[in-house]
Design a protein around this motif. Structure first.
Motif, PDB file in Angstrom:
ATOM      1  N   ARG A 124       0.836  -1.198   0.000  1.00  0.00           N
ATOM      2  CA  ARG A 124       0.000   0.000   0.000  1.00  0.00           C
ATOM      3  C   ARG A 124       0.876   1.255   0.000  1.00  0.00           C
ATOM      4  NH1 ARG A 124      -2.692   2.704   4.348  1.00  0.00           N
ATOM      5  NH2 ARG A 124      -1.910   1.111   5.778  1.00  0.00           N
ATOM      6  N   ALA A 125       1.928   1.253   0.764  1.00  0.00           N
ATOM      7  CA  ALA A 125       2.838   2.398   0.773  1.00  0.00           C
ATOM      8  C   ALA A 125       3.545   2.556  -0.570  1.00  0.00           C
ATOM      9  CB  ALA A 125       3.867   2.221   1.891  1.00  0.00           C
ATOM     10  N   PHE A 126       3.866   1.432  -1.202  1.00  0.00           N
ATOM     11  CA  PHE A 126       4.502   1.489  -2.504  1.00  0.00           C
ATOM     12  C   PHE A 126       3.569   2.122  -3.550  1.00  0.00           C
ATOM     13  CE2 PHE A 126       5.297  -0.614  -6.628  1.00  0.00           C
ATOM     14  CZ  PHE A 126       6.562  -0.119  -6.887  1.00  0.00           C
ATOM     15  N   LEU A 127       2.309   1.722  -3.548  1.00  0.00           N
ATOM     16  CA  LEU A 127       1.354   2.309  -4.495  1.00  0.00           C
ATOM     17  C   LEU A 127       1.145   3.792  -4.207  1.00  0.00           C
ATOM     18  CD1 LEU A 127      -1.358  -0.518  -4.743  1.00  0.00           C
ATOM     19  CD2 LEU A 127       0.500  -0.021  -6.338  1.00  0.00           C
ATOM     20  N   SER A 128       1.109   4.163  -2.950  1.00  0.00           N
ATOM     21  CA  SER A 128       0.931   5.568  -2.601  1.00  0.00           C
ATOM     22  C   SER A 128       2.107   6.401  -3.080  1.00  0.00           C
ATOM     23  CB  SER A 128       0.756   5.704  -1.089  1.00  0.00           C
ATOM     24  OG  SER A 128       0.596   7.051  -0.722  1.00  0.00           O
ATOM     25  N   ARG A 129       3.327   5.885  -2.923  1.00  0.00           N
ATOM     26  CA  ARG A 129       4.489   6.615  -3.426  1.00  0.00           C
ATOM     27  C   ARG A 129       4.450   6.750  -4.960  1.00  0.00           C
ATOM     28  NH1 ARG A 129       8.812   7.521   0.144  1.00  0.00           N
ATOM     29  NH2 ARG A 129       7.901   7.586   2.236  1.00  0.00           N
ATOM     30  N   LEU A 130       4.051   5.670  -5.626  1.00  0.00           N
ATOM     31  CA  LEU A 130       3.944   5.753  -7.084  1.00  0.00           C
ATOM     32  C   LEU A 130       2.940   6.809  -7.513  1.00  0.00           C
ATOM     33  CD1 LEU A 130       3.945   1.992  -8.210  1.00  0.00           C
ATOM     34  CD2 LEU A 130       5.841   3.618  -8.285  1.00  0.00           C
ATOM     35  N   LEU A 131       1.829   6.894  -6.788  1.00  0.00           N
ATOM     36  CA  LEU A 131       0.748   7.785  -7.200  1.00  0.00           C
ATOM     37  C   LEU A 131       1.058   9.234  -6.887  1.00  0.00           C
ATOM     38  CD1 LEU A 131      -2.138   7.829  -8.392  1.00  0.00           C
ATOM     39  CD2 LEU A 131      -3.005   7.590  -6.067  1.00  0.00           C
ATOM     40  N   HIS A 132       1.596   9.519  -5.698  1.00  0.00           N
ATOM     41  CA  HIS A 132       1.744  10.911  -5.270  1.00  0.00           C
ATOM     42  C   HIS A 132       3.155  11.452  -5.460  1.00  0.00           C
ATOM     43  CE1 HIS A 132      -1.784   9.357  -2.987  1.00  0.00           C
ATOM     44  NE2 HIS A 132      -2.272  10.570  -3.256  1.00  0.00           N
TER      45      HIS A 132
END
Length: 519
Positions: free
Chosen positions: A441-449
């Motif tokens: 989840r943290a990885f996807l958040s970093r990719l997105l923001h």
């Protein structure tokens, strides 16, 4: 054949109309055809059934195999009835042995599966041809209607099966419900001796179906044969001449009397007419076009020629050569309104007197057409321009429409711990699913923001990896593939990753993103 005694209209027909005529012939003589067929075939069917009672399928196969021999009887009846000599039932049955002697072995061996059997049978039975003569005759007859004869056999075969199954279904519907309650369909196909009567009953239904259909089949093939011979031998023209001959026989005495009176008429009338013609030819015509004043210095012909030359010169006639553009049109088409308008403009003097004004008007029209076409293209592709022509605004819009959740995982930066690696290591032993889910989840958040990867709610794990392949960042892509592989195995396969995988994922996280939380 006595064509004058034919009970139908002799004329060329199409193949399908000839088939309809065959059905009408079969219906007209239906009682005789069906009764004779039943008297011949049903005893043969009973004989086969008694001889092969333990093998009902074999008895039906033998009965079906000899069907080309049975078809000779309906053809005999129809060929006699068509020309007014309808045989009786006794005469038809008595003629059957003589009908079967001709080429019976060929009919049940190599000709058995011929799809044009009904069309070829009259050549064998009525014309009594064999060998090469038969082949040549069939080649001539089959040049046009052979396809219709083939379709007749194919459709007839399916019709036989349909009527047979329909009769079986009717028998089943007539069985009382109390008896059906104790029956099982598996018993009907178990081939026990108790059910032989049912198989023979179904065979009998097939024999009854042939009683109805086979006369129609033979009549349709016979009508195709008659239609082909009518076309080849011009039977309709022959009949017309015969009727004309019969009508002329009644008028022959009157014609002979008239011819005799004409021959004995006086010759003076002829001589008088000849003399009158010669007198008429000697009279010279006189009129305004004849030559006059032949003894004067200026004859009438010379005067007319001189007057014509004077009238052809000015001031009586003024010639002027005018060159202009015009449309070429076909002689049988009327020009449209635009052609009329342009024709008038070309004929007038406006083009020559106001050339500059016309050029200015054309220039204004061309510029207006260019601006209009440009505006139309901008309006037509406005969505494409918004997507690709303004990347800055597109990024702002993407930033405003970024999804808050993916796969049920909250991607908001506020929901991510400040030190992701420490929280993962704390949860790994007690709750490994939550720990790996937090890391993903943290990885996807970093990719997105942070990396501005355009993720959508509809994206899958594989589509996210495909987007990262387009970013041209090998380390990020390698980490994403490893993390996604371990996450899919745990989420869907319930396979826990090894301890070394945890250490490797956490170490590479620090290299890529550090330990601080995204602001």
């Amino acid at each position: 054949m006595r064509l004058n005694d034919a009970s139908m209209a002799i004329r060329p027909r199409t193949a399908w109309e000839a088939l309809d005529l065959g059905i009408l012939l079969a219906r007209r003589h239906a009682v005789l055809l069906m009764s004779s067929w039943a008297l011949v075939t049903l005893p043969i069917f009973a004989l086969f059934s008694l001889l092969f009672w333990q093998h009902p399928t074999l008895s039906l196969l033998l009965f079906w195999w000899f069907k080309p021999l049975y078809e000779r009887l309906p053809l005999f009846i129809l060929s006699r009835a068509l020309f007014g000599d309808t045989p009786s039932l006794r005469q038809s049955i008595s003629a059957l042995p003589s009908l079967l002697r001709s080429q019976w072995f060929a009919s049940v061996t190599w000709r058995r599966f011929s799809v044009t059997r009904s069309f070829d049978l009259p050549v064998l039975q009525l014309e009594q041809l064999a060998g090469s003569a038969r082949q040549q005759r069939l080649a001539v007859l089959g040049q046009r209607d052979r396809r219709a004869a083939s379709w007749l056999t194919l459709v007839g075969m399916h019709l036989e099966m349909g009527l047979w199954f329909g009769a079986l279904a009717l028998i089943y519907m007539l069985i009382p419900q109390q008896m059906l309650a104790d029956w099982d369909w598996q018993d009907l196909f178990s081939m026990n001796g108790d059910w032989l009567w049912f198989e023979h009953l179904s065979n009998l239904l097939y024999a009854l179906v042939l009683v109805v259909w086979e006369p129609i089949y033979a009549a349709s093939g016979f009508s195709l044969y008659l239609n082909r011979r009518t076309t080849l031998e011009a039977w309709d023209i022959e009949l017309t001449f015969r009727r004309l001959q019969a009508r002329m026989k009644s008028l022959l005495p009157v014609l002979l009397v008239g011819l005799g009176l004409w021959l004995v008429s006086p010759p003076e009338v002829t001589f008088a007419a000849t003399g009158a013609e010669e007198t008429t030819q000697t009279i010279e015509p006189s009129g305004p076009d004849s030559d006059r004043l032949l003894k004067q210095p200026l004859t009438s012909k010379a005067a007319s020629q001189r007057i014509g030359e004077l009238l052809d010169q000015p001031p009586f006639r003024n010639r002027e050569t005018v060159t202009r553009w015009r449309f070429t049109e076909a002689a049988d088409e009327e020009p449209g309104w635009l052609a009329h308008l342009l024709e008038r403009l070309l004929r007038s003097d406006l083009l020559t007197q106001h050339t500059g004004t016309l050029a200015s008007v054309i220039e204004v029209l061309l510029w207006a057409a260019l601006f209009g076409l440009t505006g139309l293209l901008l309006w037509r592709y406005r969505d494409w321009l918004k997507l690709y022509a303004t990347p800055g605004q597109m990024r702002i819009r993407q930033r405003q429409t970024t999804p808050a959740m993916l796969f049920g995982l909250d991607l908001q930066p506020e929901s991510i711990p400040a030190d992701v690696v420490a929280e993962v290591q704390r949860l790994w032993h007690a709750h490994p699913r939550e720990a790996l889910g937090l890391l993903y989840r943290a990885f996807l958040s970093r990719l997105l923001h942070e990396r501005q990867v355009p993720l959508k709610n509809s994206h899958t794990e594989g589509e996210i990896l495909e987007l990262l392949r387009q970013q041209a960042q090998p380390q990020l892509l390698e980490y994403a593939e490893a993390l996604t592989r371990h996450w899919l195995r745990l989420a869907y396969g319930h396979q826990l990753p090894p301890e070394r995988a945890r250490d490797e994922l956490c170490e590479r996280w620090r290299v890529l993103f550090g330990s601080e939380r995204l602001a």
